[in-house]
Design a protein around this motif. Structure first.
Motif, PDB file in Angstrom:
ATOM      1  N   LEU B 197     -13.874  -1.064  25.895  1.00  0.00           N
ATOM      2  CA  LEU B 197     -12.909  -1.719  26.791  1.00  0.00           C
ATOM      3  C   LEU B 197     -13.590  -2.227  28.064  1.00  0.00           C
ATOM      4  O   LEU B 197     -13.300  -3.333  28.548  1.00  0.00           O
ATOM      5  CB  LEU B 197     -11.796  -0.739  27.167  1.00  0.00           C
ATOM      6  N   ILE B 198     -14.509  -1.400  28.584  1.00  0.00           N
ATOM      7  CA  ILE B 198     -15.228  -1.816  29.811  1.00  0.00           C
ATOM      8  C   ILE B 198     -16.061  -3.067  29.538  1.00  0.00           C
ATOM      9  O   ILE B 198     -16.071  -4.021  30.334  1.00  0.00           O
ATOM     10  CB  ILE B 198     -16.107  -0.663  30.333  1.00  0.00           C
ATOM     11  N   ILE B 199     -16.732  -3.053  28.341  1.00  0.00           N
ATOM     12  CA  ILE B 199     -17.559  -4.231  27.999  1.00  0.00           C
ATOM     13  C   ILE B 199     -16.694  -5.480  27.913  1.00  0.00           C
ATOM     14  O   ILE B 199     -17.044  -6.533  28.477  1.00  0.00           O
ATOM     15  CB  ILE B 199     -18.310  -3.995  26.663  1.00  0.00           C
ATOM     16  N   VAL B 200     -15.543  -5.348  27.243  1.00  0.00           N
ATOM     17  CA  VAL B 200     -14.650  -6.503  27.092  1.00  0.00           C
ATOM     18  C   VAL B 200     -14.203  -7.007  28.469  1.00  0.00           C
ATOM     19  O   VAL B 200     -14.242  -8.206  28.761  1.00  0.00           O
ATOM     20  CB  VAL B 200     -13.422  -6.147  26.218  1.00  0.00           C
ATOM     21  N   LEU B 201     -13.829  -6.059  29.333  1.00  0.00           N
ATOM     22  CA  LEU B 201     -13.373  -6.413  30.677  1.00  0.00           C
ATOM     23  C   LEU B 201     -14.465  -7.161  31.452  1.00  0.00           C
ATOM     24  O   LEU B 201     -14.231  -8.229  32.033  1.00  0.00           O
ATOM     25  CB  LEU B 201     -12.978  -5.124  31.430  1.00  0.00           C
ATOM     26  N   VAL B 202     -15.685  -6.616  31.419  1.00  0.00           N
ATOM     27  CA  VAL B 202     -16.800  -7.220  32.157  1.00  0.00           C
ATOM     28  C   VAL B 202     -17.114  -8.613  31.607  1.00  0.00           C
ATOM     29  O   VAL B 202     -17.323  -9.572  32.361  1.00  0.00           O
ATOM     30  CB  VAL B 202     -18.039  -6.298  32.093  1.00  0.00           C
ATOM     31  N   GLN B 203     -17.100  -8.735  30.256  1.00  0.00           N
ATOM     32  CA  GLN B 203     -17.381 -10.036  29.646  1.00  0.00           C
ATOM     33  C   GLN B 203     -16.347 -11.081  30.060  1.00  0.00           C
ATOM     34  O   GLN B 203     -16.696 -12.218  30.378  1.00  0.00           O
ATOM     35  CB  GLN B 203     -17.398  -9.915  28.123  1.00  0.00           C
ATOM     36  N   LEU B 204     -15.079 -10.658  30.047  1.00  0.00           N
ATOM     37  CA  LEU B 204     -14.012 -11.592  30.424  1.00  0.00           C
ATOM     38  C   LEU B 204     -14.206 -12.082  31.858  1.00  0.00           C
ATOM     39  O   LEU B 204     -14.116 -13.277  32.147  1.00  0.00           O
ATOM     40  CB  LEU B 204     -12.639 -10.915  30.296  1.00  0.00           C
TER      41      LEU B 204
END
Lengths: 347, 219
Positions: B197-204
């Motif tokens: 979830l953190i990776i997705v958030l950072v990528q977005l």
């Protein structure tokens, strides 16, 4: 009353190291710029000319002397008061210094926003200015979409936005190619003639001075070493540095080394005719040579036009081998030519 | 896997808390960073509000605070948090402390971005009579907007990083979730879910930052 008058102006930077000496960038310079002048200030880099022009709108503060703008001494004015003075002085720069985040129109409108002009007035003035500099079709373009010459034209439009009476041009054409330089200089000439704007041009290129200036000051090591009408300085430079600048655009008198080469190639007597006065009739001069039957050949020099007046030096090789007493004939004809213009025999 | 399914509501709550903490700290830390960065830039020798004292104080402060590992800074700043937000624990304390740390980190980034604005453009603005405040808002910030957006995107990742240790002072968020239900329960699947979830958030956010910056730079 001069529009800009510098009196004993100095700018001294404090020493950068504890043991170092203070750096004197401007050394008690006095200069008067009259309304309508295009005043050229020329010097090598480091001569202090850019610093000098930045003192005129107080982008840098002087450390001594008086700087009178339309009679008002700005040397001691507080920053807030200076902002009003600056509205009356436009400035253009070598690197154009446009706001990349604004369109062409936005850049030209900027000084008007600072001056608090209403929006309708701003729009009308911007349109008028872009029309004047020939960039009406680029109003919505951004600076990075323009060529150097176009950027400088935007710079000029921006500098003129608040209808200043003085325009400072700090190496305004030094980043441009010769053709674009000519375009920008022509535009500056129009600014001077059509709007009566007094222009101070800083440059290290003598042909800029030759093209637009009416008066010139030569700077060297923070001092003005020579000043005067452009024609006078060009035709009769008093200092070595001035002569070097003149030499970059005017092929004058051959140097000793050049003369040695010329002498090897030409057998006759070598004389230099100097045309410094518009009244000199070249036809009469050469007519004398022809009538005396002296053969001549132009071996060095050229004629330039400065502020519509021809001037220059022509070095001739004279021969009258077919005549008896050739030397006497040549002496005779040279005496007659001396009555018309300056003749220097080079031995 | 089953544990994760059971924990799904907590996971979303934690994600929401992370967004809340990071959102608020981005606002306060970003504002603080702009102030510190502008202060550093304007007071620097040769700039429009040159002031050696202000510059030295800010410069030393930034250099002093930035290298402190955040988890130690969090403990050390607890008394200050109590003074300012009334409590040394929980989300208010963590938001205050992250904002403070981020102000100094961001301050340096803002300063560096402002230094890329050509001094000549500031000369041009001064030459038409613009004062310091006007120059800040009409020249400095707009001219540096592209790099500034990228700087804020960069600091966002640091904020997510800092928010992960919020659990130590009783704050919430994905970091706390991963520690509490994943690491301490020996359940790597739960930890990985939080990481994902953190990776997705950072990528977005990185994607958003890049596209905004591109727009600002018109490239």
């Amino acid at each position: 009353m001069p529009v800009v008058s510098l009196r004993d102006v100095s700018k001294v930077y404090p020493a950068t190291t504890k043991t170092g000496d203070p750096v004197v960038a401007i050394d008690s310079v006095s200069l008067d710029v009259e309304a309508g002048d295009v005043y050229g200030i020329i010097g090598y880099s480091g001569a202090g000319k850019s610093t000098l022009v930045r003192l005129v709108n107080a982008l840098e503060r002087s450390t001594g002397g008086e700087i009178l703008i339309n009679g008002q001494d700005i040397a001691g004015l507080p920053e807030r008061k200076l902002r009003e003075v600056r509205l009356g002085i436009g400035m253009i720069f070598q690197q154009f210094n446009l706001l990349d985040s604004r369109t062409v129109a936005g850049n030209v409108a900027y000084p008007l926003e600072v001056a608090g002009r209403p929006k309708a007035e701003r729009q009308a003035r911007v349109a008028e200015l872009l029309d004047f500099v020939g960039l009406a079709d680029k109003a919505r373009a951004y600076p990075d979409q323009l060529s150097g010459g176009q950027k400088q034209r935007v710079g000029i439009a921006r500098a003129l936005a608040t209808q200043p009476s003085i325009l400072l041009a700090d190496e305004a054409t030094s980043a441009l190619d010769p053709e674009t330089t000519h375009e920008v200089l022509t535009l500056l000439k129009r600014v001077n003639r059509e709007f009566g704007v007094t222009i101070i041009v800083i440059t290290h290129e003598m042909d800029v001075i030759q093209t637009i200036a009416t008066k010139v000051a030569v700077m060297d090591q923070g001092r003005v070493i020579e000043r005067g009408d452009v024609f006078d300085v060009f035709s009769n430079p008093q200092h070595a540095a001035s002569a070097r600048f003149v030499g970059t655009v005017v092929k004058g008198v051959p140097s000793a080394a050049e003369l040695a080469v010329l002498r090897g190639r030409h057998r006759g007597r070598i004389v230099t005719l100097s045309f410094r006065d518009a009244g000199v009739d070249q036809q009469a001069v050469f007519g004398e040579l022809a009538r005396a039957g002296v053969a001549f050949e132009v071996i060095y020099g050229g004629i330039n036009e400065i502020q519509g007046r021809p001037f220059g030096h022509l070095t001739l090789s004279l021969a009258a081998d077919h005549l008896t007493e050739a030397d006497a004939v040549i002496d005779d004809v040279l005496a007659r030519i001396r009555e018309l213009t300056t003749v220097t025999e080079v031995r | 896997m089953d544990a994760l399914i059971d924990l799904t509501p907590e996971l979303w709550t934690a994600a929401g808390e992370t967004l809340y903490i990071v959102g608020l700290t981005l606002f306060f830390g970003g504002l603080g960073g702009l102030l510190v960065g502008l202060g550093l830039y304007l007071s620097r020798a040769g700039n429009i509000l040159e002031n050696r004292t202000v510059f030295t104080v800010l410069n030393v402060l930034v250099n002093f605070i930035r290298p402190i590992p955040f988890i130690i800074f969090l403990a050390a700043a607890q008394p200050l948090a109590r003074m300012v937000v009334g409590t040394g624990i929980g989300n208010p304390a963590i938001i205050f402390t992250i904002s403070l740390a981020a102000s100094f980190a961001m301050g340096r980034i803002v300063e560096q971005n402002l230094l890329t604005v050509s001094p000549g453009v500031i000369d041009a603005a001064r030459s038409v009579g613009a004062g310091p405040i006007r120059i800040i808002f009409t020249v400095l910030l707009p001219e540096a907007l592209g790099p500034l957006i990228l700087g804020f995107t960069f600091i966002f990742v640091a904020l997510v990083d800092m928010s992960a240790v919020a659990g130590y002072v009783g704050g919430g968020g994905l970091g706390n979730f991963a520690l509490l239900y994943g690491y301490r329960q020996f359940n790597p699947v739960v930890t990985w879910a939080a990481v994902l979830l953190i990776i997705v958030l950072v990528q977005l956010v990185q994607f958003l930052g890049n596209s905004l910056a591109r727009k600002a730079l018109r490239r």
